[in-house]
Design a protein around this motif. Structure first.
Motif, PDB file in Angstrom:
ATOM      1  N   ASN A  83      25.348  29.774  40.611  1.00  0.00           N
ATOM      2  CA  ASN A  83      25.728  29.237  41.912  1.00  0.00           C
ATOM      3  C   ASN A  83      27.146  29.704  42.208  1.00  0.00           C
ATOM      4  O   ASN A  83      28.069  29.406  41.443  1.00  0.00           O
ATOM      5  N   CYS A 140      24.005  21.168  36.051  1.00  0.00           N
ATOM      6  CA  CYS A 140      24.115  21.269  37.507  1.00  0.00           C
ATOM      7  C   CYS A 140      23.467  20.042  38.143  1.00  0.00           C
ATOM      8  O   CYS A 140      22.505  19.487  37.627  1.00  0.00           O
ATOM      9  N   VAL A 141      23.970  19.642  39.302  1.00  0.00           N
ATOM     10  CA  VAL A 141      23.430  18.508  40.034  1.00  0.00           C
ATOM     11  C   VAL A 141      21.977  18.781  40.457  1.00  0.00           C
ATOM     12  O   VAL A 141      21.210  17.864  40.716  1.00  0.00           O
ATOM     13  N   GLY A 238      27.924  20.438  37.710  1.00  0.00           N
ATOM     14  CA  GLY A 238      28.479  21.790  37.713  1.00  0.00           C
ATOM     15  C   GLY A 238      29.357  22.134  38.900  1.00  0.00           C
ATOM     16  O   GLY A 238      30.262  22.954  38.772  1.00  0.00           O
ATOM     17  N   PHE A 239      29.119  21.532  40.064  1.00  0.00           N
ATOM     18  CA  PHE A 239      29.904  21.954  41.238  1.00  0.00           C
ATOM     19  C   PHE A 239      31.380  21.583  41.122  1.00  0.00           C
ATOM     20  O   PHE A 239      32.209  22.129  41.845  1.00  0.00           O
TER      21      PHE A 239
HETATM   22 MO   LIG Z   1      25.602  23.047  40.682  1.00  0.00          MO
END
Ligand SMILES: [Mo]
Ligand SMILES: Nc1nc2c(c(=O)[nH]1)N[C@H]1C(S)=C(S)[C@@H](COP(=O)(O)O)O[C@H]1N2
Length: 325
Positions: A83, A140-141, A238-239
């Motif tokens: 991403n 990650c979400v 993760g973001f």
């Molecule tokens: Mo993510």
């Protein structure tokens, strides 16, 4: 032997010298961009010493949570399923287009509520800090996860050099924003108000697990992974782990972050991994550990704070984590 030929890290943290990483970066620059990545081998000295995961874990024993004996996600997955919306929203876009970003020269501005504002240059990032290897789970979400051996140094070591003043309460980060080199930012369907922004509370930023990352699998970060400098916060979605950082600012109020700005009911400022708090559109109880496929989904249970509760839960004592998601 090439790094891609081994399926466990064959260099211990103590054996990664700044020169190794620097050398790899030079090789990468001189090579034909990403095509040359796979050809960037380990240095002979590193290749000669192959330590087992058990040995690595023992070496990291004095650092709580700095390693795990779970299987590593293959390097090829970690650098091809990404991403990085500056280059597009498909998982394959960053690997395909991030080479269009020029990362040399590079500098990071550190300012705001600090006694000694200043700049770090590419050389400072690679040679100015003691590099360590950290094997972290990364969640990650979107409910996929990896296990990655990162190379970096604690964010605390960086912040201390600039001397945060006593009124600093949060750290705000920004990614490079260069339209010419980032096709995702030129897209009409782009939804983010660039540059990409993230933030941490100061105590989260100073936590020893919070890593300023310059490499993975003993090599310099490829562009799609956030070269030359990214954040890794292993207990958060993760973001929060913002890539290709150009600005670090100490502030006294909670900074606006890209995903929270976009959809505050879905993405909070804290974004600690929490199987008890579902995303409005999907459950967070399970995750697909990469590599994962339709026939072999590799579905595992998600742990509170991504398995780092012992190390970080105390940071949130007394907070309602359903409110502060
Ligand atoms: Mo993510
Ligand atoms: N600048 C920037 N940083 C970013 C992103 C992004 O789109 N832009 N994506 C985030 C998200 S959602 C995740 S899951 C991780 C992905 O890191 P990886 O591609 O190295 O796995 O980077 C984070 N950092």
């Amino acid at each position: 032997m090439r790094l891609r030929d081994v399926n466990f890290p064959s260099i211990a943290s103590s054996e990664i010298t700044p020169e190794d990483v620097w050398l790899n970066r030079r090789q990468l620059m001189q090579g034909a961009g990403l095509g040359a990545l796979a050809a960037v081998g380990m240095t002979p000295s590193a290749a000669a010493t192959s330590s087992t995961l058990a040995e690595l874990a023992a070496a990291a024993a004095d650092c709580d949570g700095c390693s795990t004996d779970e299987s590593l996600t293959p390097y090829s997955d970690a650098i091809s399923y990404n991403n990085f919306y500056e280059f597009g929203t498909d998982k394959s876009d960053p690997a395909q287009y991030a080479h269009e970003m020029n990362v040399d020269p590079w500098s990071v501005e550190v300012g705001g509520l600090v006694n000694k504002p200043g700049k770090l240059h590419l050389e400072d990032l690679i040679t100015g800090f003691d590099l360590e290897e950290r094997i972290y789970r990364f969640r990650c979400v979107e409910a996929w996860s990896m296990v990655v051996p990162w190379v970096g140094f604690p964010l605390a070591a960086l912040l201390e050099r600039f001397e945060p003043s006593s009124d600093a309460k949060y750290v705000a980060f920004k990614t490079l924003y260069r339209r010419r080199e980032m096709r995702g930012t030129r897209s009409f369907t782009s939804i983010i108000d660039w540059p990409y922004r993230e933030g941490l509370r100061l105590d989260e930023a100073m936590h020893p697990l919070t890593l300023m990352t310059v490499g993975l699998y003993g090599k310099v970060l490829p562009n799609q992974s956030g070269a030359p400098l990214r954040l890794i916060v292993p207990w958060k979605y993760g973001f929060k782990s913002i890539k290709s950082i150009v600005s670090i600012e100490l502030v006294d109020k909670q900074p606006a972050t890209s995903w929270q700005q976009l959809a505050p009911q879905e993405y909070g400022f804290y974004s600690n991994v929490n199987p008890e708090v579902d995303h409005p559109r999907w459950s967070q109880r399970f995750e697909r550990r990469l590599p994962s496929s339709l026939f072999s989904p590799n579905r595992i249970q998600t742990l509170p704070f991504n398995g780092y509760a012992e190390q970080v839960a105390s940071l949130y004592k007394g907070m309602d984590l359903r409110v502060h998601y």
